[in-house]
Enzyme design. Sequence first.
Site, mmCIF file in Angstrom:
data_model
loop_
_atom_site.group_PDB
_atom_site.id
_atom_site.type_symbol
_atom_site.label_atom_id
_atom_site.label_comp_id
_atom_site.label_asym_id
_atom_site.label_seq_id
_atom_site.Cartn_x
_atom_site.Cartn_y
_atom_site.Cartn_z
ATOM 1 C CG ASP A 99 -2.058 0.963 1.135
ATOM 2 O OD1 ASP A 99 -2.278 1.526 0.045
ATOM 3 O OD2 ASP A 99 -2.743 1.171 2.156
ATOM 4 C CD GLU A 104 -12.985 -5.927 -2.709
ATOM 5 O OE1 GLU A 104 -13.869 -6.798 -2.579
ATOM 6 O OE2 GLU A 104 -11.762 -6.174 -2.599
ATOM 7 C CG ASN A 105 -7.469 -2.898 -6.398
ATOM 8 O OD1 ASN A 105 -6.441 -3.556 -6.229
ATOM 9 N ND2 ASN A 105 -7.896 -2.035 -5.477
ATOM 10 N NE ARG A 131 -3.201 -1.726 4.241
ATOM 11 C CZ ARG A 131 -4.424 -1.777 3.746
ATOM 12 N NH1 ARG A 131 -5.238 -2.742 4.109
ATOM 13 N NH2 ARG A 131 -4.839 -0.868 2.873
#
Length: 238
Positions: free
Chosen positions: A21, A68-69, A185
């Site tokens: 991210d 979802e992208n 993450r």
Amino acid sequence: MNYEEMTDKSNIPTHIAIIMDGNGRWAKKRLMPRSVGHKAGADMLKRIVRKCNDMGVKYLTVYAFSTENWKRPDEEVSLLMGLIVTYLQKEVKEMNENNVRIGAIGDIEKLPKKAYDELKKAMEITKDNTGVVFSLALNYGFRDDLSHAIKNMMKENIDIEKIDDETAKKYLYTSYMPDPDLIIRTGGEIRLSNFMLYEASYSEFYFCDTLWPEFDEEQLCKAIYEYQQRDRRFGNVK
């Protein structure tokens, strides 16, 4: 601190999963288009794959494109799909020479044809390699994976009384890999975003503010070092 020197080489996680991210924010900070951030992220991924392979990590799974992208602007989706093609075309030769095996999780048949074909080609070229299994999560989301698994169990008329943890695992996209020991993450967010929710039951989590294009080898070693300080009990009392 030199985290690479501090890591216990006998306690390297078998499986590391990464939610990459921060590409867009990295570019925005530099007054550059998001495309530059995605390309910088791809360059860093190459370095991280190489480092994991060198350190003896057996499985590396990265969240490259979620279910979802697809909701992102068409221009960005097209860019990301093109970047996947370019990345595989550029890197597969070196990865193959370094004994890396390429895999994938997700509903990859719904990828654009060029991306799908390049991915399948890379997987075929590297299928016999015995180094790190580097899996790209593409068109992947756990909720989609779960529904996919249930549908397939129903198609095969699996006896409901025989469905247990091991049976369910066999029908998930992740069936060929062990659960991740460490989930990283980057980018400052503290959530899993529909990533490997079943497999993460006993994973250790490492969240950091570092944006993905800046998450280099030393940052990886820091995450591994932090992981090695944890007492993993898997629900047992010690």
